[in-house]
Design an enzyme around this catalytic site. Structure first.
Site, PDB file in Angstrom:
ATOM      1  N   CYS A 133      -3.363   1.052  11.581  1.00 32.60           N
ATOM      2  CA  CYS A 133      -4.635   0.326  11.599  1.00 32.60           C
ATOM      3  C   CYS A 133      -4.407  -1.173  11.462  1.00 32.60           C
ATOM      4  CB  CYS A 133      -5.547   0.833  10.482  1.00 32.60           C
ATOM      5  SG  CYS A 133      -7.147  -0.006  10.399  1.00 32.60           S
ATOM      6  N   CYS A 136      -6.879  -3.031   9.220  1.00 34.91           N
ATOM      7  CA  CYS A 136      -6.647  -2.736   7.808  1.00 34.91           C
ATOM      8  C   CYS A 136      -5.467  -3.537   7.252  1.00 34.91           C
ATOM      9  CB  CYS A 136      -6.361  -1.252   7.598  1.00 34.91           C
ATOM     10  SG  CYS A 136      -7.604  -0.130   8.241  1.00 34.91           S
ATOM     11  N   ASP A 137      -4.384  -3.619   8.022  1.00 34.53           N
ATOM     12  CA  ASP A 137      -3.112  -4.102   7.494  1.00 34.53           C
ATOM     13  C   ASP A 137      -2.551  -5.347   8.170  1.00 34.53           C
ATOM     14  OD1 ASP A 137      -3.169  -1.872   5.829  1.00 34.53           O
ATOM     15  OD2 ASP A 137      -2.090  -0.629   7.259  1.00 34.53           O
TER      16      ASP A 137
END
Length: 324
Positions: A133, A136-137
């Site tokens: 993701c 997300c990261d």
């Protein structure tokens, strides 16, 4: 018999449980026996969930959600659902233990699973340079050289997004041409930070404490080579966890559970769905949580329309009195 059973223990499931429990519906939440907490249990720092200015560990966030749901009266059972019968007014949920639970309504919040490469070090280095993701990261890869694996729209979107942080992004694809839409291809080709490695598959991920490289195999010649990178994003697709409801609920062309408009109502009356199992676009913890809230409110409204005598058999006399 229960008023409501929630299947799934990710952000959607626990948010639905919080709302249902506060409405005095006494929900039963079925969490997996081995994968309770959903995908966030495999995530380290979560910095984009509201309310945590310094970030929060994925497992910690899920623990807090569970504690909040239980505080209001949610019962959590760590077992796997073996089969479902969603037809009729009474829904039946059979567990791995052999026990069958019955309810007047069900919220299906089983999420989706990222497709994985199946490499030995993939799981070991998850959260240490291996991610599924970018939104997300991606922030954690500032100034690094990283790789994105895949050739579809998702891979192009991930690669383009990651150029905001990374110094260089390799896109590794096992074929000589992409399957992504032309507009997504053009956008990636035009980005000077993105370099394509064609006809290559990842056969190894290296690193002791964190990812430091990949082993690539040429799909034409079979030769292998090393590629130094500080991270790898796997973008080969994801699959909604819908195997339990095949033949019982309608699905979309993307394979997610079909719901009516912006609601959580499925094709089966009394059955609601929330989270990534209905979402093929966003797949974020916060959108899943909002979806779980909607599902619980939809279920509460549905239960308020059920005759009082049937609600009473499910321990719902207080709700029946409140809605008359």
């Amino acid at each position: 018999m229960r008023q409501i059973i929630i299947i799934g223990s990710g952000p959607a499931g626990y948010t639905a449980a919080i709302y249902a429990a506060r409405a005095n519906l006494k929900p039963l939440l079925i969490a997996s026996s081995v994968e309770a907490g959903g995908e966030l249990m495999n995530t380290t720092d979560v910095e984009n969930f509201p309310g945590f200015p310094d970030g929060v560990q994925g497992p910690e966030l899920m623990t807090k959600m569970q504690e909040q749901a239980e505080r209001f009266g949610t019962e959590v059972v760590y077992d796997d659902v073996e089969s479902l019968d969603l037809t009729g007014a009474i829904k039946k949920v059979t567990l791995g233990s052999g026990e069958t639970q019955e309810a007047l309504s069900v919220i299906f919040a089983t999420g989706s699973a990222y497709r994985k490469l199946g490499l030995p070090d993939e799981e070991r280095l998850s959260g240490r340079g291996v991610s599924w993701c970018a939104t997300c990261d991606g922030f954690f890869f500032k100034g690094k050289t990283i790789a994105v694996i895949g050739g579809g729209d998702s891979a192009m979107e991930e690669a383009t997004f990651l150029t905001r942080f990374a110094e260089k992004v390799y896109v590794i694809h096992r074929k000589s041409e992409l399957r992504a839409s032309k507009i997504m291809q053009d956008r990636a080709f035009a980005n000077e930070k993105i370099e394509f490695i064609w006809n290559s598959e990842v056969v190894g991920i290296t690193g002791d404490e964190a990812v430091n490289g990949l082993t690539l195999r040429d799909t034409v010649s079979g030769t292998e080579a090393s590629l130094p990178v500080g991270g790898v994003f796997i973008a080969i697709g994801n699959d909604p966890r819908t195997h339990l409801i095949h033949g019982q609920l309608d699905l979309t062309a993307e394979g997610t559970i079909a719901v009516a408009g912006r609601s959580s109502k499925t094709s089966q009356i009394g059955v609601f769905a929330a989270g990534d199992v209905i979402d093929s676009n966003y797949r974020q913890a916060i959108t899943a949580a909002g979806s779980g809230c909607a599902a619980s409110l939809d279920a509460e409204h549905y239960l308020s329309m059920i005759p009082q005598d049937l609600l009473a058999t499910a321990g719902g006399t207080e709700l029946a009195t409140a809605t008359n």
